[in-house]
Design a protein around this motif. Structure first.
Motif, PDB file in Angstrom:
ATOM      1  N   VAL A   3     142.354 -94.190 -42.804  1.00 55.88           N
ATOM      2  CA  VAL A   3     141.001 -94.458 -42.326  1.00 55.88           C
ATOM      3  C   VAL A   3     140.569 -95.858 -42.722  1.00 55.88           C
ATOM      4  O   VAL A   3     140.689 -96.263 -43.887  1.00 55.88           O
ATOM      5  CB  VAL A   3     140.003 -93.433 -42.890  1.00 55.88           C
ATOM      6  N   VAL A   4     140.069 -96.581 -41.744  1.00 54.81           N
ATOM      7  CA  VAL A   4     139.511 -97.910 -41.962  1.00 54.81           C
ATOM      8  C   VAL A   4     138.068 -97.894 -41.479  1.00 54.81           C
ATOM      9  O   VAL A   4     137.789 -97.429 -40.366  1.00 54.81           O
ATOM     10  CB  VAL A   4     140.312 -98.984 -41.198  1.00 54.81           C
ATOM     11  N   SER A   5     137.182 -98.384 -42.312  1.00 51.35           N
ATOM     12  CA  SER A   5     135.761 -98.336 -41.981  1.00 51.35           C
ATOM     13  C   SER A   5     135.171 -99.739 -41.965  1.00 51.35           C
ATOM     14  O   SER A   5     135.487-100.560 -42.834  1.00 51.35           O
ATOM     15  CB  SER A   5     135.026 -97.470 -43.008  1.00 51.35           C
ATOM     16  N   GLN A   6     134.332-100.006 -40.999  1.00 49.13           N
ATOM     17  CA  GLN A   6     133.651-101.287 -40.906  1.00 49.13           C
ATOM     18  C   GLN A   6     132.158-101.096 -41.059  1.00 49.13           C
ATOM     19  O   GLN A   6     131.583-100.081 -40.649  1.00 49.13           O
ATOM     20  CB  GLN A   6     133.901-101.947 -39.541  1.00 49.13           C
ATOM     21  N   HIS A   7     131.538-102.134 -41.624  1.00 47.39           N
ATOM     22  CA  HIS A   7     130.088-102.098 -41.766  1.00 47.39           C
ATOM     23  C   HIS A   7     129.534-103.518 -41.690  1.00 47.39           C
ATOM     24  O   HIS A   7     130.112-104.418 -42.297  1.00 47.39           O
ATOM     25  CB  HIS A   7     129.711-101.463 -43.122  1.00 47.39           C
ATOM     26  N   PRO A   8     128.479-103.754 -40.963  1.00 51.05           N
ATOM     27  CA  PRO A   8     127.732-102.778 -40.161  1.00 51.05           C
ATOM     28  C   PRO A   8     128.411-102.538 -38.815  1.00 51.05           C
ATOM     29  O   PRO A   8     129.274-103.301 -38.404  1.00 51.05           O
ATOM     30  CB  PRO A   8     126.385-103.484 -39.970  1.00 51.05           C
ATOM     31  N   SER A   9     128.021-101.502 -38.145  1.00 50.31           N
ATOM     32  CA  SER A   9     128.593-101.227 -36.830  1.00 50.31           C
ATOM     33  C   SER A   9     127.954-102.121 -35.774  1.00 50.31           C
ATOM     34  O   SER A   9     128.558-102.380 -34.735  1.00 50.31           O
ATOM     35  CB  SER A   9     128.455 -99.754 -36.466  1.00 50.31           C
ATOM     36  N   TRP A  10     126.727-102.540 -36.039  1.00 51.31           N
ATOM     37  CA  TRP A  10     126.122-103.517 -35.149  1.00 51.31           C
ATOM     38  C   TRP A  10     125.102-104.330 -35.938  1.00 51.31           C
ATOM     39  O   TRP A  10     124.512-103.856 -36.910  1.00 51.31           O
ATOM     40  CB  TRP A  10     125.467-102.868 -33.932  1.00 51.31           C
ATOM     41  N   ILE A  12     122.157-107.709 -35.372  1.00 49.29           N
ATOM     42  CA  ILE A  12     121.479-108.728 -34.568  1.00 49.29           C
ATOM     43  C   ILE A  12     120.948-109.771 -35.537  1.00 49.29           C
ATOM     44  O   ILE A  12     120.322-109.426 -36.543  1.00 49.29           O
ATOM     45  CB  ILE A  12     120.317-108.118 -33.757  1.00 49.29           C
ATOM     46  N   CYS A  13     121.199-111.024 -35.243  1.00 52.33           N
ATOM     47  CA  CYS A  13     120.726-112.069 -36.141  1.00 52.33           C
ATOM     48  C   CYS A  13     120.227-113.257 -35.328  1.00 52.33           C
ATOM     49  O   CYS A  13     120.498-113.379 -34.121  1.00 52.33           O
ATOM     50  CB  CYS A  13     121.830-112.510 -37.097  1.00 52.33           C
ATOM     51  N   LYS A  14     119.508-114.111 -36.025  1.00 54.60           N
ATOM     52  CA  LYS A  14     118.997-115.310 -35.377  1.00 54.60           C
ATOM     53  C   LYS A  14     120.044-116.416 -35.427  1.00 54.60           C
ATOM     54  O   LYS A  14     120.865-116.477 -36.360  1.00 54.60           O
ATOM     55  CB  LYS A  14     117.722-115.784 -36.070  1.00 54.60           C
ATOM     56  N   SER A  15     119.987-117.284 -34.473  1.00 50.94           N
ATOM     57  CA  SER A  15     120.905-118.418 -34.432  1.00 50.94           C
ATOM     58  C   SER A  15     120.767-119.249 -35.703  1.00 50.94           C
ATOM     59  O   SER A  15     119.665-119.502 -36.181  1.00 50.94           O
ATOM     60  CB  SER A  15     120.587-119.276 -33.199  1.00 50.94           C
ATOM     61  N   GLY A  16     121.895-119.642 -36.267  1.00 44.82           N
ATOM     62  CA  GLY A  16     121.890-120.452 -37.472  1.00 44.82           C
ATOM     63  C   GLY A  16     122.070-119.675 -38.754  1.00 44.82           C
ATOM     64  O   GLY A  16     122.346-120.259 -39.812  1.00 44.82           O
ATOM     65  N   THR A  17     121.924-118.386 -38.703  1.00 44.04           N
ATOM     66  CA  THR A  17     122.109-117.571 -39.907  1.00 44.04           C
ATOM     67  C   THR A  17     123.566-117.154 -40.046  1.00 44.04           C
ATOM     68  O   THR A  17     124.361-117.298 -39.115  1.00 44.04           O
ATOM     69  CB  THR A  17     121.221-116.328 -39.876  1.00 44.04           C
ATOM     70  N   SER A  18     123.904-116.635 -41.219  1.00 42.88           N
ATOM     71  CA  SER A  18     125.268-116.159 -41.473  1.00 42.88           C
ATOM     72  C   SER A  18     125.277-114.643 -41.546  1.00 42.88           C
ATOM     73  O   SER A  18     124.320-114.026 -42.006  1.00 42.88           O
ATOM     74  CB  SER A  18     125.797-116.746 -42.779  1.00 42.88           C
ATOM     75  N   VAL A  19     126.347-114.077 -41.099  1.00 40.05           N
ATOM     76  CA  VAL A  19     126.478-112.622 -41.056  1.00 40.05           C
ATOM     77  C   VAL A  19     127.797-112.221 -41.695  1.00 40.05           C
ATOM     78  O   VAL A  19     128.836-112.812 -41.389  1.00 40.05           O
ATOM     79  CB  VAL A  19     126.449-112.115 -39.597  1.00 40.05           C
ATOM     80  N   LYS A  20     127.744-111.211 -42.551  1.00 44.08           N
ATOM     81  CA  LYS A  20     128.960-110.728 -43.201  1.00 44.08           C
ATOM     82  C   LYS A  20     129.309-109.345 -42.676  1.00 44.08           C
ATOM     83  O   LYS A  20     128.456-108.451 -42.622  1.00 44.08           O
ATOM     84  CB  LYS A  20     128.771-110.664 -44.710  1.00 44.08           C
ATOM     85  N   ILE A  21     130.569-109.171 -42.334  1.00 42.60           N
ATOM     86  CA  ILE A  21     131.081-107.881 -41.879  1.00 42.60           C
ATOM     87  C   ILE A  21     132.135-107.407 -42.869  1.00 42.60           C
ATOM     88  O   ILE A  21     133.023-108.172 -43.248  1.00 42.60           O
ATOM     89  CB  ILE A  21     131.699-107.998 -40.472  1.00 42.60           C
ATOM     90  N   GLU A  22     132.025-106.166 -43.291  1.00 37.20           N
ATOM     91  CA  GLU A  22     132.970-105.612 -44.256  1.00 37.20           C
ATOM     92  C   GLU A  22     133.971-104.681 -43.579  1.00 37.20           C
ATOM     93  O   GLU A  22     133.636-103.963 -42.643  1.00 37.20           O
ATOM     94  CB  GLU A  22     132.228-104.814 -45.327  1.00 37.20           C
ATOM     95  N   CYS A  23     135.184-104.706 -44.086  1.00 36.62           N
ATOM     96  CA  CYS A  23     136.233-103.826 -43.599  1.00 36.62           C
ATOM     97  C   CYS A  23     136.877-103.168 -44.816  1.00 36.62           C
ATOM     98  O   CYS A  23     137.378-103.862 -45.706  1.00 36.62           O
ATOM     99  CB  CYS A  23     137.269-104.632 -42.817  1.00 36.62           C
ATOM    100  N   ARG A  24     136.838-101.851 -44.852  1.00 37.47           N
ATOM    101  CA  ARG A  24     137.372-101.124 -46.000  1.00 37.47           C
ATOM    102  C   ARG A  24     138.454-100.148 -45.585  1.00 37.47           C
ATOM    103  O   ARG A  24     138.304 -99.436 -44.580  1.00 37.47           O
ATOM    104  CB  ARG A  24     136.271-100.334 -46.699  1.00 37.47           C
ATOM    105  N   SER A  25     139.511-100.102 -46.354  1.00 36.21           N
ATOM    106  CA  SER A  25     140.510 -99.054 -46.178  1.00 36.21           C
ATOM    107  C   SER A  25     140.128 -97.948 -47.156  1.00 36.21           C
ATOM    108  O   SER A  25     140.030 -98.174 -48.355  1.00 36.21           O
ATOM    109  CB  SER A  25     141.913 -99.591 -46.468  1.00 36.21           C
ATOM    110  N   LEU A  26     139.893 -96.761 -46.629  1.00 36.70           N
ATOM    111  CA  LEU A  26     139.299 -95.704 -47.445  1.00 36.70           C
ATOM    112  C   LEU A  26     140.311 -94.873 -48.220  1.00 36.70           C
ATOM    113  O   LEU A  26     139.984 -94.309 -49.254  1.00 36.70           O
ATOM    114  CB  LEU A  26     138.446 -94.793 -46.567  1.00 36.70           C
ATOM    115  N   ASP A  27     141.513 -94.762 -47.721  1.00 34.69           N
ATOM    116  CA  ASP A  27     142.460 -93.862 -48.381  1.00 34.69           C
ATOM    117  C   ASP A  27     143.836 -94.466 -48.565  1.00 34.69           C
ATOM    118  O   ASP A  27     144.812 -93.739 -48.765  1.00 34.69           O
ATOM    119  CB  ASP A  27     142.553 -92.538 -47.621  1.00 34.69           C
TER     120      ASP A  27
END
Lengths: 117, 112
Positions: A3-10, A12-27
């Motif tokens: 199982v691999v889980s990502q967060h967030p699933s969706w 929305i951000c404003k232009s110029g900002t930074s966004v972090k997406i996480e990916c975890r292997s659960l087992d």
């Protein structure tokens, strides 16, 4: 299967900002993680390969300073989209592999949809 | 360069077998054939893989021609939930760093 889980699933951000997406292997311990990007009605495009504890390897045409990838542990990799712009809006998907894997079976996360306004 | 070619789309009736073809005429001796599918707005899901012999699991069967230049994924009893894009990929699968390159895939539409 693993199982691999990502967060967030969706997000929305404003232009110029930074966004972090996480990916975890659960087992399982993911020695290698792959980050893909998918634009509407297109196939998945590999962005980079990250190995735990080392710098990511980026595919040609992918800006490493814009898409920061960190794989600090065997269960977590993060993708940070820095100074996001509307053209970065896409579906970002991670997949994970592990040491000892002998075939091409990859385990994918659910994906994270980024919308930059 | 594309290593595999697939039709753009196909459809089948619910309950019938769906046979999805794939051509990989330049496949190397050490390359496997993998099939993944992607349901709308989800991450890809592994289905099956094979090298030379036909393979079957709980999801599907994979038939590889003797010359290995083409293969067919068979969903024996398609359901509406099998509507997805199906990707045929060839890869040597040599270790954890082995990357998978996705083509355009084939869109399967299962009709009621």
């Amino acid at each position: 299967g693993a199982v691999v889980s990502q967060h967030p699933s969706w997000v929305i951000c404003k232009s110029g900002t930074s966004v972090k997406i996480e990916c975890r292997s659960l087992d399982f311990q993911a020695t290698t993680m792959f980050w893909y990007r998918q634009f509407p009605k297109q196939s998945l495009m590999l962005m980079a390969t990250s190995n735990e504890g080392s710098k990511a390897t980026y595919e040609q045409g992918v800006e490493k300073d814009k898409f920061l990838i960190n794989h600090a542990s065997l269960t977590l990799s993060t993708l940070t989209v820095t100074s996001a712009h509307p053209e970065d809006s896409s579906f970002y998907i991670c997949s994970a592999s592990f040491s000892g894997r002998v075939t091409g079976e990859l385990f994918f996360g659910e994906g994270s949809r980024l919308t930059v306004l | 360069d594309a290593k595999t070619t697939q039709p753009t789309s196909m459809d089948c009736a619910e309950g019938r077998a769906a046979n999805l073809p794939c051509n990989h005429s330049t496949i190397s001796g050490n390359e496997y054939v993998y099939w993944y599918r992607q349901i709308h707005s989800q991450g890809p899901q592994y289905i099956i893989h094979g090298l030379k012999n036909n393979e079957t699991n709980e999801m599907a069967s994979l038939i590889i021609t003797e010359d290995r230049k083409s293969s067919t994924l068979i969903l024996p009893h398609a359901t509406l939930r099998d509507t997805a894009v199906y990707y045929c990929i060839v890869n040597a699968g040599d270790g954890a760093n082995s990357k998978l390159t996705f083509g355009k895939g084939i869109t399967l539409s299962v009709r009621p």
